[in-house]
Design a protein around this motif. Structure first.
Motif, mmCIF file in Angstrom:
data_model
loop_
_atom_site.group_PDB
_atom_site.id
_atom_site.type_symbol
_atom_site.label_atom_id
_atom_site.label_comp_id
_atom_site.label_asym_id
_atom_site.label_seq_id
_atom_site.Cartn_x
_atom_site.Cartn_y
_atom_site.Cartn_z
ATOM 1 N N TYR A 1 0.835 -1.194 0.000
ATOM 2 C CA TYR A 1 0.000 0.000 0.000
ATOM 3 C C TYR A 1 0.875 1.252 0.000
ATOM 4 C CZ TYR A 1 1.047 -0.334 4.991
ATOM 5 O OH TYR A 1 1.697 -0.445 6.196
ATOM 6 N N ASP A 2 0.262 2.387 -0.259
ATOM 7 C CA ASP A 2 0.986 3.652 -0.270
ATOM 8 C C ASP A 2 1.166 4.139 1.171
ATOM 9 O OD1 ASP A 2 1.102 6.725 -0.245
ATOM 10 O OD2 ASP A 2 1.454 6.249 -2.361
ATOM 11 N N PRO A 3 2.382 4.413 1.611
ATOM 12 C CA PRO A 3 2.600 4.795 3.009
ATOM 13 C C PRO A 3 1.951 6.116 3.392
ATOM 14 C CG PRO A 3 4.629 5.014 1.738
ATOM 15 C CD PRO A 3 3.656 4.286 0.871
ATOM 16 N N THR A 4 1.947 7.089 2.485
ATOM 17 C CA THR A 4 1.307 8.371 2.776
ATOM 18 C C THR A 4 -0.185 8.193 2.996
ATOM 19 O OG1 THR A 4 2.935 9.599 1.478
ATOM 20 C CG2 THR A 4 0.828 10.683 1.873
ATOM 21 N N GLU A 5 -0.812 7.395 2.152
ATOM 22 C CA GLU A 5 -2.260 7.238 2.191
ATOM 23 C C GLU A 5 -2.741 6.521 3.443
ATOM 24 O OE1 GLU A 5 -2.565 7.242 -2.678
ATOM 25 O OE2 GLU A 5 -3.210 5.460 -1.577
ATOM 26 N N ALA A 6 -1.876 5.730 4.053
ATOM 27 C CA ALA A 6 -2.222 5.087 5.323
ATOM 28 C C ALA A 6 -1.806 5.936 6.514
ATOM 29 C CB ALA A 6 -1.573 3.705 5.415
ATOM 30 N N ALA A 7 -0.587 6.482 6.470
ATOM 31 C CA ALA A 7 -0.013 7.096 7.666
ATOM 32 C C ALA A 7 -0.580 8.478 7.973
ATOM 33 C CB ALA A 7 1.504 7.189 7.522
ATOM 34 N N VAL A 8 -0.854 9.291 6.963
ATOM 35 C CA VAL A 8 -1.323 10.644 7.231
ATOM 36 C C VAL A 8 -2.717 10.637 7.883
ATOM 37 C CG1 VAL A 8 -1.984 12.848 6.173
ATOM 38 C CG2 VAL A 8 0.180 11.745 5.544
ATOM 39 N N PRO A 9 -3.692 9.880 7.348
ATOM 40 C CA PRO A 9 -4.983 9.811 8.054
ATOM 41 C C PRO A 9 -4.860 9.161 9.437
ATOM 42 C CG PRO A 9 -5.251 9.190 5.763
ATOM 43 C CD PRO A 9 -3.774 9.249 6.023
ATOM 44 N N TRP A 10 -4.035 8.122 9.541
ATOM 45 C CA TRP A 10 -3.826 7.480 10.850
ATOM 46 C C TRP A 10 -3.285 8.487 11.862
ATOM 47 C CZ3 TRP A 10 0.959 7.122 13.280
ATOM 48 C CH2 TRP A 10 0.975 6.408 14.486
ATOM 49 N N ALA A 11 -2.274 9.265 11.477
ATOM 50 C CA ALA A 11 -1.652 10.214 12.400
ATOM 51 C C ALA A 11 -2.667 11.274 12.854
ATOM 52 C CB ALA A 11 -0.447 10.877 11.748
ATOM 53 N N ALA A 12 -3.526 11.722 11.938
ATOM 54 C CA ALA A 12 -4.530 12.715 12.307
ATOM 55 C C ALA A 12 -5.489 12.162 13.357
ATOM 56 C CB ALA A 12 -5.302 13.165 11.066
ATOM 57 N N LEU A 13 -5.893 10.913 13.177
ATOM 58 C CA LEU A 13 -6.795 10.287 14.139
ATOM 59 C C LEU A 13 -6.120 10.065 15.484
ATOM 60 C CD1 LEU A 13 -8.350 7.704 11.687
ATOM 61 C CD2 LEU A 13 -9.613 9.549 12.795
ATOM 62 N N ARG A 14 -4.905 9.544 15.458
ATOM 63 C CA ARG A 14 -4.195 9.269 16.708
ATOM 64 C C ARG A 14 -3.898 10.553 17.458
ATOM 65 N NH1 ARG A 14 -4.036 6.556 19.877
ATOM 66 N NH2 ARG A 14 -1.895 5.943 20.349
ATOM 67 N N ASP A 15 -3.502 11.593 16.752
ATOM 68 C CA ASP A 15 -3.188 12.862 17.415
ATOM 69 C C ASP A 15 -4.437 13.516 17.993
ATOM 70 O OD1 ASP A 15 -0.562 12.438 16.757
ATOM 71 O OD2 ASP A 15 -0.539 13.856 15.081
ATOM 72 N N ALA A 16 -5.595 13.132 17.471
ATOM 73 C CA ALA A 16 -6.856 13.651 17.996
ATOM 74 C C ALA A 16 -7.393 12.776 19.138
ATOM 75 C CB ALA A 16 -7.892 13.739 16.884
ATOM 76 N N GLY A 17 -6.655 11.730 19.473
ATOM 77 C CA GLY A 17 -7.038 10.894 20.602
ATOM 78 C C GLY A 17 -7.827 9.648 20.264
ATOM 79 N N PHE A 18 -7.982 9.330 18.972
ATOM 80 C CA PHE A 18 -8.713 8.136 18.570
ATOM 81 C C PHE A 18 -7.760 6.949 18.419
ATOM 82 C CE2 PHE A 18 -11.446 11.576 17.073
ATOM 83 C CZ PHE A 18 -12.691 11.150 17.517
ATOM 84 N N GLU A 19 -8.223 5.788 18.815
ATOM 85 C CA GLU A 19 -7.441 4.569 18.617
ATOM 86 C C GLU A 19 -7.831 3.925 17.297
ATOM 87 O OE1 GLU A 19 -6.200 1.397 21.716
ATOM 88 O OE2 GLU A 19 -8.006 0.596 20.764
ATOM 89 N N VAL A 20 -6.835 3.536 16.529
ATOM 90 C CA VAL A 20 -7.056 2.903 15.235
ATOM 91 C C VAL A 20 -6.557 1.463 15.302
ATOM 92 C CG1 VAL A 20 -6.465 2.937 12.783
ATOM 93 C CG2 VAL A 20 -6.800 5.096 14.017
ATOM 94 N N ARG A 21 -7.335 0.565 14.770
ATOM 95 C CA ARG A 21 -6.914 -0.825 14.660
ATOM 96 C C ARG A 21 -6.808 -1.200 13.193
ATOM 97 N NH1 ARG A 21 -10.129 -3.865 19.637
ATOM 98 N NH2 ARG A 21 -9.492 -2.342 21.250
ATOM 99 N N PHE A 22 -6.200 -2.351 12.947
ATOM 100 C CA PHE A 22 -5.862 -2.739 11.581
ATOM 101 C C PHE A 22 -6.310 -4.171 11.306
ATOM 102 C CE2 PHE A 22 -3.021 0.522 12.990
ATOM 103 C CZ PHE A 22 -2.909 1.374 11.898
ATOM 104 N N ALA A 23 -6.614 -4.423 10.034
ATOM 105 C CA ALA A 23 -6.911 -5.785 9.588
ATOM 106 C C ALA A 23 -6.218 -6.015 8.259
ATOM 107 C CB ALA A 23 -8.417 -6.009 9.460
ATOM 108 N N THR A 24 -5.677 -7.210 8.103
ATOM 109 C CA THR A 24 -4.980 -7.631 6.888
ATOM 110 C C THR A 24 -5.532 -8.995 6.470
ATOM 111 O OG1 THR A 24 -3.213 -8.738 8.114
ATOM 112 C CG2 THR A 24 -2.898 -6.396 7.624
ATOM 113 N N PRO A 25 -5.215 -9.466 5.279
ATOM 114 C CA PRO A 25 -5.824 -10.728 4.831
ATOM 115 C C PRO A 25 -5.603 -11.904 5.781
ATOM 116 C CG PRO A 25 -4.765 -9.632 2.994
ATOM 117 C CD PRO A 25 -4.397 -8.853 4.219
#
Length: 257
Positions: free
Chosen positions: A11-35
């Motif tokens: 996957y594209d690192p920018t497309e995953a990391a930038v939205p993730w960082a915005a959520l985490r910095d706002a105090g939201f926890e993000v989880r992940f799923a892969t195949p």
């Protein structure tokens, strides 16, 4: 649970990391799923290998690469679920990054991932997708209609102009790297829509946005869904998606249209 769906890799690192960082910095926890429930790393050509003399234009930029390195140290990133083990009832928001390399197919062609996307989308929960990630939306079927969940919605995605430009610049040594499928992303997504005019391509000469200048990016917002075209839109996308997540957490329900 805010869930990021990742492929097995590429996957594209920018497309995953930038939205993730915005959520985490706002105090939201993000989880992940892969195949298969294994840690998924971004496309190494975008993080390390480069594109020869085209690297300054095509590789991940320094700030976004730093966000990706931070992402890869996150405990939730290092302990993903498999698509099959995700309980859809636990999902409160969903995000799908894109990417060009063939590993993206492990996400885009996965029936379980498509079903997860369709369920979250049709429940009106916050959904974001960018670039090839919008193909998952196009392929996700609304069980009530049998059509794509995007039928009747407005969206953007990787445009044919961007995709074919990348391919023409690199095809003599990278072959089909920039052509994940024979049909362009824009063509497949547009075919899933109720009206071709519901695909919005944005400015023909896109500018990369930054954390300081997110307004350079282009997104399309339609109710609970926001989409973008390429890594250069991701700071604006992150801000728009965060707004959706916050609105949902506050009990506001965005309307489509």
């Amino acid at each position: 649970m805010i869930l990021f769906l990742l492929p097995a890799g590429d996957y594209d690192p920018t497309e995953a990391a930038v939205p993730w960082a915005a959520l985490r910095d706002a105090g939201f926890e993000v989880r992940f799923a892969t195949p298969g429930g294994k840690v998924a790393l971004a496309d190494p050509r975008l993080t390390d290998l480069g594109f020869s003399w085209l690297s300054p234009w095509l590789m991940t930029r320094r700030a976004e690469l730093a966000a990706y390195r931070r992402l890869t140290e996150d405990p939730q990133f290092l302990a993903p679920s498999s698509y099959a083990d995700v309980d859809p009832a636990d999902i409160t928001a969903l995000f799908v990054p894109g990417g060009h390399a063939t590993g993206m197919r492990t996400l885009l062609e996965d029936p379980t991932a498509q079903q997860l996307f369709a369920r979250v989308f049709t429940q009106g929960l916050p959904v974001g997708a960018v670039c090839h990630g919008v193909l998952l939306a196009a392929r996700a079927k609304d069980p009530a209609t049998g059509r794509s969940v995007l039928h009747g919605r407005r969206t953007t995605a990787l445009t044919s102009l961007l995709e074919l430009t990348g391919w023409n610049l690199t095809r003599f040594w990278l072959g089909r790297y920039y052509r994940t499928y024979r049909t362009t992303v824009q063509q497949e997504v547009t075919a899933a829509l109720a009206d071709p005019s519901h695909f919005l391509a944005g400015p023909p000469l896109p500018l990369r946005d930054t954390a300081a200048r997110p307004g350079r990016g282009f997104t399309v917002k339609d109710g609970n869904y926001v989409s973008a075209r390429w890594p250069g839109d991701c700071h604006r996308l992150a801000a728009d998606y965060l707004t959706l997540v916050r609105a949902h957490a506050a009990g506001a329900v965005p309307r489509s249209g």
